[in-house]
Design a protein around this motif. Structure first.
Motif, PDB file in Angstrom:
ATOM      1  N   LEU A   5     -20.488  -7.731  -8.417  1.00  0.00           N
ATOM      2  CA  LEU A   5     -19.270  -7.285  -8.078  1.00  0.00           C
ATOM      3  C   LEU A   5     -18.364  -7.368  -9.116  1.00  0.00           C
ATOM      4  O   LEU A   5     -17.395  -6.432  -9.407  1.00  0.00           O
ATOM      5  CB  LEU A   5     -18.682  -8.188  -6.920  1.00  0.00           C
ATOM      6  N   TRP A   6     -18.312  -8.310 -10.006  1.00  0.00           N
ATOM      7  CA  TRP A   6     -17.356  -8.581 -11.073  1.00  0.00           C
ATOM      8  C   TRP A   6     -17.787  -7.362 -12.069  1.00  0.00           C
ATOM      9  O   TRP A   6     -16.693  -6.554 -12.328  1.00  0.00           O
ATOM     10  CB  TRP A   6     -17.751  -9.739 -11.698  1.00  0.00           C
ATOM     11  N   ARG A   7     -18.844  -7.360 -12.374  1.00  0.00           N
ATOM     12  CA  ARG A   7     -19.159  -5.952 -13.023  1.00  0.00           C
ATOM     13  C   ARG A   7     -18.619  -4.666 -12.727  1.00  0.00           C
ATOM     14  O   ARG A   7     -17.904  -3.974 -13.256  1.00  0.00           O
ATOM     15  CB  ARG A   7     -20.859  -5.748 -13.452  1.00  0.00           C
ATOM     16  N   ARG A   8     -18.907  -4.385 -11.385  1.00  0.00           N
ATOM     17  CA  ARG A   8     -18.355  -3.361 -10.957  1.00  0.00           C
ATOM     18  C   ARG A   8     -16.820  -3.099 -10.865  1.00  0.00           C
ATOM     19  O   ARG A   8     -16.328  -2.045 -11.095  1.00  0.00           O
ATOM     20  CB  ARG A   8     -18.805  -3.355  -9.239  1.00  0.00           C
ATOM     21  N   SER A   9     -16.313  -4.287 -10.465  1.00  0.00           N
ATOM     22  CA  SER A   9     -14.818  -4.263 -10.443  1.00  0.00           C
ATOM     23  C   SER A   9     -14.002  -4.306 -11.852  1.00  0.00           C
ATOM     24  O   SER A   9     -12.839  -3.957 -12.023  1.00  0.00           O
ATOM     25  CB  SER A   9     -14.139  -5.527  -9.906  1.00  0.00           C
ATOM     26  N   ARG A  10     -14.819  -4.246 -12.895  1.00  0.00           N
ATOM     27  CA  ARG A  10     -14.237  -4.177 -14.432  1.00  0.00           C
ATOM     28  C   ARG A  10     -14.771  -2.865 -14.895  1.00  0.00           C
ATOM     29  O   ARG A  10     -14.496  -2.503 -15.992  1.00  0.00           O
ATOM     30  CB  ARG A  10     -14.892  -5.135 -15.219  1.00  0.00           C
ATOM     31  N   ASP A  11     -15.259  -2.073 -14.114  1.00  0.00           N
ATOM     32  CA  ASP A  11     -15.905  -0.686 -14.603  1.00  0.00           C
ATOM     33  C   ASP A  11     -14.703   0.298 -14.963  1.00  0.00           C
ATOM     34  O   ASP A  11     -13.817   0.447 -14.098  1.00  0.00           O
ATOM     35  CB  ASP A  11     -16.843  -0.210 -13.351  1.00  0.00           C
ATOM     36  N   ARG A  12     -14.737   0.586 -16.094  1.00  0.00           N
ATOM     37  CA  ARG A  12     -13.403   1.409 -16.724  1.00  0.00           C
ATOM     38  C   ARG A  12     -13.904   2.842 -16.969  1.00  0.00           C
ATOM     39  O   ARG A  12     -12.984   3.527 -17.184  1.00  0.00           O
ATOM     40  CB  ARG A  12     -12.906   0.572 -17.883  1.00  0.00           C
ATOM     41  N   GLN A  13     -14.825   3.121 -16.716  1.00  0.00           N
ATOM     42  CA  GLN A  13     -15.247   4.689 -17.149  1.00  0.00           C
ATOM     43  C   GLN A  13     -14.866   5.530 -16.053  1.00  0.00           C
ATOM     44  O   GLN A  13     -15.023   5.408 -14.932  1.00  0.00           O
ATOM     45  CB  GLN A  13     -16.816   4.774 -17.553  1.00  0.00           C
ATOM     46  N   ASP A  14     -14.237   6.682 -16.540  1.00  0.00           N
ATOM     47  CA  ASP A  14     -13.847   7.770 -15.504  1.00  0.00           C
ATOM     48  C   ASP A  14     -13.395   7.629 -14.243  1.00  0.00           C
ATOM     49  O   ASP A  14     -14.245   7.830 -13.389  1.00  0.00           O
ATOM     50  CB  ASP A  14     -15.130   8.751 -15.547  1.00  0.00           C
ATOM     51  N   PRO A  15     -12.126   7.052 -14.108  1.00  0.00           N
ATOM     52  CA  PRO A  15     -11.763   6.669 -12.826  1.00  0.00           C
ATOM     53  C   PRO A  15     -12.010   7.654 -11.742  1.00  0.00           C
ATOM     54  O   PRO A  15     -12.174   7.393 -10.482  1.00  0.00           O
ATOM     55  CB  PRO A  15     -10.623   6.195 -12.873  1.00  0.00           C
ATOM     56  N   THR A  16     -11.583   8.879 -12.033  1.00  0.00           N
ATOM     57  CA  THR A  16     -11.666   9.963 -11.153  1.00  0.00           C
ATOM     58  C   THR A  16     -12.979  10.410 -10.550  1.00  0.00           C
ATOM     59  O   THR A  16     -13.190  11.283  -9.782  1.00  0.00           O
ATOM     60  CB  THR A  16     -10.536  11.126 -11.490  1.00  0.00           C
ATOM     61  N   GLY A  17     -14.028  10.111 -11.479  1.00  0.00           N
ATOM     62  CA  GLY A  17     -15.359  10.551 -11.372  1.00  0.00           C
ATOM     63  C   GLY A  17     -15.755  10.448  -9.848  1.00  0.00           C
ATOM     64  O   GLY A  17     -15.764   9.399  -9.229  1.00  0.00           O
ATOM     65  N   ALA A  18     -16.801  11.246  -9.720  1.00  0.00           N
ATOM     66  CA  ALA A  18     -17.547  10.730  -8.228  1.00  0.00           C
ATOM     67  C   ALA A  18     -18.610   9.868  -8.225  1.00  0.00           C
ATOM     68  O   ALA A  18     -18.971   9.428  -9.398  1.00  0.00           O
ATOM     69  CB  ALA A  18     -18.014  12.034  -7.841  1.00  0.00           C
ATOM     70  N   VAL A  19     -18.942   9.322  -7.201  1.00  0.00           N
ATOM     71  CA  VAL A  19     -19.983   8.034  -7.366  1.00  0.00           C
ATOM     72  C   VAL A  19     -21.273   8.670  -7.002  1.00  0.00           C
ATOM     73  O   VAL A  19     -21.492   9.414  -5.934  1.00  0.00           O
ATOM     74  CB  VAL A  19     -19.743   6.992  -6.265  1.00  0.00           C
TER      75      VAL A  19
END
Ligand code: C2O
Ligand code: CU
Length: 704
Positions: A106-120
């Motif tokens: 969860l920590w890694r996921r919550s710090r994920d900074r790449q392409d905020p508007t991108g789709a999952v």
């Protein structure tokens, strides 16, 4: 102090474990929704929020472990053993898994900074749904749920291996199922497969809920049925017999109590033969008529009471050592029937007044005669022992004073000897028949003995202001060389008695049954006038374990015991006789599944009381006096402390000893009579003693 600490801890535990359950539920729910976030930014934020929930849940688990540790250190292993074998390992395991697997992901996921508007993408959805991320949290939820059941419904170590296996089997089984479920989910998400339609999911939810409800309801009805007491139950028909480590002895035949030999070949004797003197002119003759009556208290308030001879408390009965007492009980209109138990007096078994054990309840219009020779002295009381949790509260009790054989000088005009029984009626504190302040004129120099008796279900505080005083006796047993007391609070056990003595000074003296200004009290004044003395604002609690001076006792505990019994008290929730309610358990059971303690005449018996519940349990043994050996492992240092009703407070451990010198079958129960009525009772049974009486709906006998 420790009493409060223990109550606080056990109360907190009962709160924290369900909170832990709730917190893990919330965390699991959030994590379960992560894969369905539409954008990376949303997923990132949502992971951060999930992490907060996880931390909070971890915190509740940590507080639980901390409380368990404090309990272990302050109170000992026996107070934490269930938590230690059931709850702690499961909690520890799941919490560690969460810390090692879920938190970093969860920590890694919550710090994920790449392409905020991108789709999952599917890969990412699968990654957050991976079992190693989600299942530790779900497992922690399951562990907390099982723990909640554990502490609420099965707080004790009975049927130990079976329950331990059940606990772990359910935990591991549910854990495995969650794992497979989650793995399937992960795969579906990675393949970007469609998740099931909302309609299907709704139907599935309904189906599962209905299944759980049906199963739960079935279990509910089954356990309710299973808890119903038999219509007719012999006191000989015991589920469990405990010999206390001594030789196994018979207690008559289970089925047929007329059989005249028990298994050991000893001549069997029925309680009906264990009577007081049946012949001979009595020295004291009393008649007690049980009837309903409206009784007016000193405040003017009236109560619809059940009385002996129309008064509450019933008339004071007095007799001297050596005298033959005959009491005739007449039941006028108490539909349930009545008996009289001589609380604190070691009468022969047949005279003990326990409905369904030593006699049948006396029905309206019937009479019954008790006869016994007075072989001891002291302050005692009598009360009905038929539906006693109702009848004692309604007023069917009174004082019983046994005086020494020889007339003592003090018992002349210059003495006041007063019985004072405390009870609460409809939550109104009442001393004898007074719920207000009363005045009483006595001349200075008068020797005063107040016989304080607590007929209530809870310990009652008494205070005496205006003079130094002594506690001359506890439960009718004289204290050896009692010292002067002042500014102390006397806490009298439910069913217990304290004799308080003092010499009337020139100024007023005030006795209060409590500590507040509205508690019932008596103001003793030399001239009938005068004001109540200042009550000190800080009162130390009187400690019977360190009062008076040591004295020889009739046996030597260091030489060991013939039998040793242990009673562990727990609280819980569950069914008793078809009703879902709070339960008070002895060794994990309620009557009739509580053990029967079997002894032989002459045995020296030790009993250990351990109170792991959050309430007081005033333990009362019929027919015997118990000597307190130790409290919380510390020996009694003052006068020998003899008791028949010992308050065991939350977190306390007592060791007591008694000589088995009064053959019969005796009740041994909590004198919070509501607890006794919920099954907090067992029997002390002598080898070869049988009873023809029965309890249960079909018999009309309900001792509790
Ligand atoms: Cu005062 Cu069995 O009771
Ligand atoms: Cu109790």
């Amino acid at each position: 102090m420790d009493v409060y600490l223990f109550s606080a801890i056990s109360g907190l535990i009962l709160l924290i474990v369900p909170i832990m359950f709730l917190m893990w539920g919330l965390a699991a729910n959030r994590i379960g929704r992560l894969p369905f976030r539409s954008t990376r930014e949303k997923l990132r934020k949502s992971a951060g929020r999930s992490l907060v929930f996880v931390w909070l849940a971890l915190l509740t688990g940590l507080s639980f472990a901390g409380l368990a540790a404090v309990t272990l250190v302050r109170f000992g292993w026996v107070f934490v053993q269930e938590w230690a074998v059931f709850i702690l390992p499961a909690v520890l395991l799941t919490h560690l898994a969460v810390i090692f697997f879920t938190v970093p992901a969860l920590w890694r996921r919550s710090r994920d900074r790449q392409d905020p508007t991108g789709a999952v993408g599917g890969e990412e959805r699968g990654a957050v749904a991976a079992p190693r991320v989600a299942v530790p949290v779900q497992a922690a939820f399951v562990a907390a749920g099982l723990s909640t059941c554990q502490i609420s419904f099965f707080p004790v170590l009975t049927r130990f291996p079976v329950r331990l296996i059940l606990f772990w089997a359910s935990f591991l089984g549910l854990g495995a199922w969650l794992w497979f479920r989650q793995r399937r989910r992960e795969r579906l998400l990675r393949r970007e497969a469609k998740s099931p339609s909302p309609g299907f999911r709704l139907m599935r939810l309904v189906a599962v809920t209905a299944g759980v409800a049906v199963a739960g309801g079935g279990l509910f009805v089954l356990s309710m049925q299973a808890s119903k007491l038999p219509d007719r139950l012999s006191m000989m028909n015991h589920a469990k017999v405990d010999y206390g480590g001594g030789p196994a002895v018979g207690h008559g035949d289970i089925e047929d109590s007329r059989q005249d030999h028990d298994r050991s070949g000893k001549e069997a004797v029925s309680v009906t033969e264990l009577t007081g003197p049946r012949t001979g002119e009595p020295d004291r003759r009393y008649t007690l008529v049980a009837r309903k009556e409206t009784v007016r208290l000193s405040s003017g308030k009236t109560i619809e009471a059940w009385t002996f001879n129309g008064q509450v408390p019933g008339p004071e009965l007095r007799a001297r050592e050596g005298e033959l007492v005959e009491v005739t009980l007449i039941n006028e209109d108490i539909e349930d029937g009545v008996t009289i138990h001589w609380h604190g007096v070691d009468v022969p078994n047949r005279e003990d007044g326990a409905a369904g054990l030593t006699q049948n309840a006396v029905r309206p219009g019937e009479r019954y005669t008790y006869r016994f020779r007075v072989e001891e002295t002291g302050t005692h009381w009598y009360h009905s022992h038929q539906t006693s949790s109702i009848q004692v509260r309604k007023g069917l009790y009174g004082p019983l004073v046994l005086l020494p054989e020889v007339e003592q000088e003090k018992e002349q005009e210059q003495a006041l000897d007063l019985s004072l029984i405390y009870q609460s009626f409809e939550d109104r504190a009442v001393l004898n028949d007074s719920d207000t302040l009363r005045r009483r004129r006595i001349a200075p120099g008068t020797e005063v003995r107040l016989r304080l008796t607590n007929a209530d279900n809870f310990p009652r505080s008494f205070t005496l202001a205006g003079t130094p005083f002594r506690v001359a006796a506890i439960d009718g047993n004289e204290i050896h060389r009692p010292g002067d007391l002042e500014n102390v609070l006397l806490s009298v056990a439910a069913g217990g008695r304290y004799d308080v003595t003092f010499t009337m000074p020139e100024q007023p003296v005030k006795l209060t049954a409590g500590t507040g200004p509205d508690d019932p009290s008596i103001l003793f004044t030399p001239g009938g006038k005068g004001e109540a003395p200042e009550a000190p604002d800080r009162l130390a609690l009187f400690d019977p374990a360190a009062y008076g001076k040591p004295q020889r006792i009739p046996f030597d505990p260091s030489e060991g015991f013939d039998r040793e019994f242990t009673m562990v008290f727990d609280g819980g929730m569950g069914f008793y006789n078809g009703v879902f309610r709070d339960l008070w358990l002895i060794n994990g059971e309620k009557f009739p599944d509580t053990p029967t303690f079997l002894v032989q005449e002459g045995d020296l018996v030790k009993t250990t009381f351990i109170n792991r519940s959050s309430m007081d349990h005033p333990m009362h043994l019929h027919g015997h006096h118990m000597l307190v050996l130790s409290r919380n492992g510390k020996p009694v240092t003052g006068s020998p402390w003899w008791t028949d009703t010992l308050n065991v407070a939350p977190g306390e451990t007592y060791e007591v000893a008694f000589r088995a010198d009064n053959p019969g079958i005796w009740m041994d129960h909590c004198h919070n009579l509501d607890h006794a009525a919920a099954g907090m009772t067992l029997h002390l049974s002598y080898e070869g003693v049988t009873t023809p009486f029965h309890v249960g709906e079909a018999t009309g006998n309900h001792p509790e």
